[in-house]
Design an enzyme around this catalytic site. Structure first.
Site, PDB file in Angstrom:
ATOM      1  N   GLU A 170      -6.361 -10.383  -1.313  1.00  0.00           N
ATOM      2  CA  GLU A 170      -7.160 -10.148  -0.095  1.00  0.00           C
ATOM      3  C   GLU A 170      -8.638 -10.082  -0.446  1.00  0.00           C
ATOM      4  O   GLU A 170      -9.386  -9.265   0.108  1.00  0.00           O
ATOM      5  CB  GLU A 170      -6.716  -8.843   0.590  1.00  0.00           C
ATOM      6  CG  GLU A 170      -5.242  -8.811   0.930  1.00  0.00           C
ATOM      7  CD  GLU A 170      -4.813  -7.565   1.717  1.00  0.00           C
ATOM      8  OE1 GLU A 170      -5.678  -6.824   2.221  1.00  0.00           O
ATOM      9  OE2 GLU A 170      -3.592  -7.347   1.821  1.00  0.00           O
ATOM     10  N   HIS A 176     -10.509  -5.751  -2.301  1.00  0.00           N
ATOM     11  CA  HIS A 176     -11.590  -5.539  -1.319  1.00  0.00           C
ATOM     12  C   HIS A 176     -12.699  -4.835  -2.099  1.00  0.00           C
ATOM     13  O   HIS A 176     -12.605  -3.649  -2.387  1.00  0.00           O
ATOM     14  CB  HIS A 176     -11.097  -4.680  -0.160  1.00  0.00           C
ATOM     15  CG  HIS A 176     -10.023  -5.341   0.649  1.00  0.00           C
ATOM     16  ND1 HIS A 176     -10.262  -6.469   1.412  1.00  0.00           N
ATOM     17  CD2 HIS A 176      -8.712  -5.052   0.806  1.00  0.00           C
ATOM     18  CE1 HIS A 176      -9.132  -6.835   2.009  1.00  0.00           C
ATOM     19  NE2 HIS A 176      -8.173  -6.009   1.651  1.00  0.00           N
ATOM     20  N   GLU A 232       0.802  -1.239   0.000  1.00  0.00           N
ATOM     21  CA  GLU A 232       0.000   0.000   0.000  1.00  0.00           C
ATOM     22  C   GLU A 232       0.827   1.278   0.000  1.00  0.00           C
ATOM     23  O   GLU A 232       0.555   2.196   0.775  1.00  0.00           O
ATOM     24  CB  GLU A 232      -0.967  -0.012   1.197  1.00  0.00           C
ATOM     25  CG  GLU A 232      -1.891  -1.218   1.169  1.00  0.00           C
ATOM     26  CD  GLU A 232      -2.836  -1.287   2.362  1.00  0.00           C
ATOM     27  OE1 GLU A 232      -2.872  -0.344   3.172  1.00  0.00           O
ATOM     28  OE2 GLU A 232      -3.543  -2.299   2.472  1.00  0.00           O
ATOM     29  N   ASP A 260     -12.381  -9.924  -0.805  1.00  0.00           N
ATOM     30  CA  ASP A 260     -13.660  -9.998  -0.102  1.00  0.00           C
ATOM     31  C   ASP A 260     -14.624  -9.066  -0.827  1.00  0.00           C
ATOM     32  O   ASP A 260     -14.203  -8.127  -1.495  1.00  0.00           O
ATOM     33  CB  ASP A 260     -13.558  -9.726   1.408  1.00  0.00           C
ATOM     34  CG  ASP A 260     -12.801  -8.476   1.776  1.00  0.00           C
ATOM     35  OD1 ASP A 260     -12.685  -7.559   0.938  1.00  0.00           O
ATOM     36  OD2 ASP A 260     -12.325  -8.390   2.930  1.00  0.00           O
ATOM     37  N   ASN A 302       2.037  -5.086  -3.219  1.00  0.00           N
ATOM     38  CA  ASN A 302       0.631  -5.383  -2.943  1.00  0.00           C
ATOM     39  C   ASN A 302      -0.139  -4.098  -2.648  1.00  0.00           C
ATOM     40  O   ASN A 302       0.343  -3.253  -1.886  1.00  0.00           O
ATOM     41  CB  ASN A 302       0.587  -6.312  -1.708  1.00  0.00           C
ATOM     42  CG  ASN A 302      -0.776  -6.891  -1.418  1.00  0.00           C
ATOM     43  OD1 ASN A 302      -1.408  -7.456  -2.309  1.00  0.00           O
ATOM     44  ND2 ASN A 302      -1.242  -6.762  -0.176  1.00  0.00           N
TER      45      ASN A 302
END
Ligand code: G2I
Length: 448
Positions: free
Chosen positions: A265, A238, A160, A267, A202
């Protein structure tokens, strides 16, 4: 892989004690294919992973679903800077080690998350700046990657670091203020500490072609052109109630730079579209040959950092949701990663065909480390192998980023899954360690 899976299925069935030995042998290889995420992903040459909170490994519903469905894990928090170096120079690996043991005992690979990040820094680092922080950060990368050396499939080396919004530039942080080169310094330190791990950048909000993902794309292109060691880009994913139409195209443009891509990640907000979005993300990964796997950020809805979003594939009782069915169906109908045809032992190794290789050797009395550079020819490669004849008395003891067949005399090194496909002119490296001396090595590269 097939053998391991067969073995695992056999052990499971044997434990249940319901089938005769003959039935086990005939049923084992296909018993779980197509019905679990891990088996279906493996059939397509991919992994399917989950973020794990090690505190939950003693909860039976949780661990049953985890072990049945997933063949990759990542620590939700336990490998972050605040967890692994709570005081400067004092390292704590309890949670991370526990997860690695669980993974090893259950046939799972491990993603490492995350060596450097502006968030979840220990308080001592938050208060640092300049060269003191740079040195502390690089030391952190070196120590942690060394501790887990050989056990991590891919590290999120930097997490990030790009800003949200339209700038396409870096996020301001104490790390960024140590100099723009902090990211490449971290990647170089990670490579030196664990040459066998894939090294990833990432980030989130990179779920299509946008200013942020383009900023990252430009960084990766620059790293590849200057030889900064980067192997993969993680797309956190996400997601809300829609999926960008260019999600797959975005993955593909990164893959075309010569890095692997991974969904790291995943979701998705609950609602009518949740299952569709899960299915679409899975199909997108499978349609990109360099998309090596998918990780969801938690096991059950109530394990998720997103709380009432019910963002995962299993409900709190461990029941499969329709999103699970969508992912499983997408995995079962997806494209396998093309595999390298096995070398034909009766054919003598061809001369340098479609690729070239050069070797550099670092030796000491009684041993050596060789680094071999493979450069793709003008057609690129789908796979490659390098033949080398070792002097008498020399033998290979350890290989990274390739698979060795034989350990002395004529040894053939074949690409591993993530470095077989090279664009025209693209370079990759593998290495091996050996006993004895390694003078006069002449590598012969052949591409398929
Ligand atoms: O925020 C979601 C993810 C975004 N990408 C990077 C991931 O590392 C991040 O994961 C989350 C974890 O899922 C949370 O569990 O990162 C959070 C921290 O930024 C994690 O939350 C923290 C809480 O903020 C702390 O209060 C708590 O002590 O979890 C810690 C351990 O339970």
């Amino acid at each position: 892989m097939r053998l391991k899976r067969a073995l695992r299925a056999t052990v499971t069935l044997a434990g249940a004690g319901v089938l005769t030995a003959a039935m086990m042998v005939s049923l084992a290889p296909t018993a779980s294919a197509g019905t679990t995420l891990r088996a279906s992903a493996a059939e397509k040459g991919r992994y399917f992973g989950a973020a794990v909170a090690t505190g939950k490994l003693s909860t039976s519903t949780y661990v049953n679903v985890l072990n049945r469905e997933f063949n990759s894990v990542v620590a939700e928090n336990e490998m972050k800077w605040d967890a692994t170096e709570p005081q400067q120079g004092r390292f704590s690996y309890t949670g991370g080690d526990r997860l690695v043991s669980h993974a090893q005992a259950n046939g799972m690979s491990v993603r490492g998350h995350a060596l450097l990040w502006h968030a979840q820094q220990p308080s001592w680092a938050q208060g640092m700046s300049g060269s003191a922080l740079r040195n502390a950060a690089i030391n952190h990368v070196t120590q942690v990657a060394t501790h887990f050396r050989g056990k991590i499939y891919a590290w999120d080396v930097v997490n990030e670091a790009f800003a949200d919004g339209g700038s396409g530039g870096r996020r301001d942080s104490n790390l960024q203020r140590t100099g723009n080169d902090w990211i490449e310094a971290a990647f170089r330190a990670a490579r030196a500490a664990d040459p066998g791990a894939k090294l990833c950048y990432n980030d989130y909000n990179t779920d299509g072609i946008n200013a942020k993902s383009t900023g990252i794309y430009n960084m990766v292109r620059d790293f590849k052109s200057r030889g900064v060691p980067i192997d993969c880009v993680g797309f956190q994913s996400h997601l809300g109630t829609t999926l960008a139409g260019d999600y797959q195209a975005n993955l593909q443009r990164f893959a075309d730079l010569g890095v692997d891509v991974q969904i790291t990640e995943l979701d998705v907000m609950t609602g009518g579209n949740q299952a569709n979005i899960y299915g679409a993300v899975t199909r997108a990964c499978l349609a990109v040959s360099r998309c090596t796997g998918i990780t969801v950020w938690g096991v059950r809805d109530c394990d998720s950092w997103r709380g009432s979003d019910n963002a995962l594939l299993f409900d709190c009782n461990g029941n499969k949701k329709s999103a699970f069915d969508a992912v499983l169906n997408a995995l079962n109908s997806g494209t396998p990663i093309p595999t390298t045809p096995p070398p034909n032992p009766t054919t003598p190794p061809p001369g340098q065909v479609g690729c070239s290789a050069s070797v550099s050797v670092n030796s000491w009395t009684g041993g050596f480390v060789a680094t071999v550079k493979v450069t793709a020819g003008s057609a690129g490669t789908r796979g490659w192998n390098v033949n080398l004849t070792l002097p008498s008395g020399a033998s290979v003891t350890n290989t990274w980023s390739a698979t060795a067949s034989g350990s002395s005399g004529s040894v053939r090194f074949t690409n591993v899954s993530y470095n077989g496909q090279l664009a025209p002119g693209q370079v990759t490296e593998f290495g091996f360690q050996g006993n004895g001396s390694a003078t006069g090595l002449t590598p012969i590269c052949a591409a398929s």
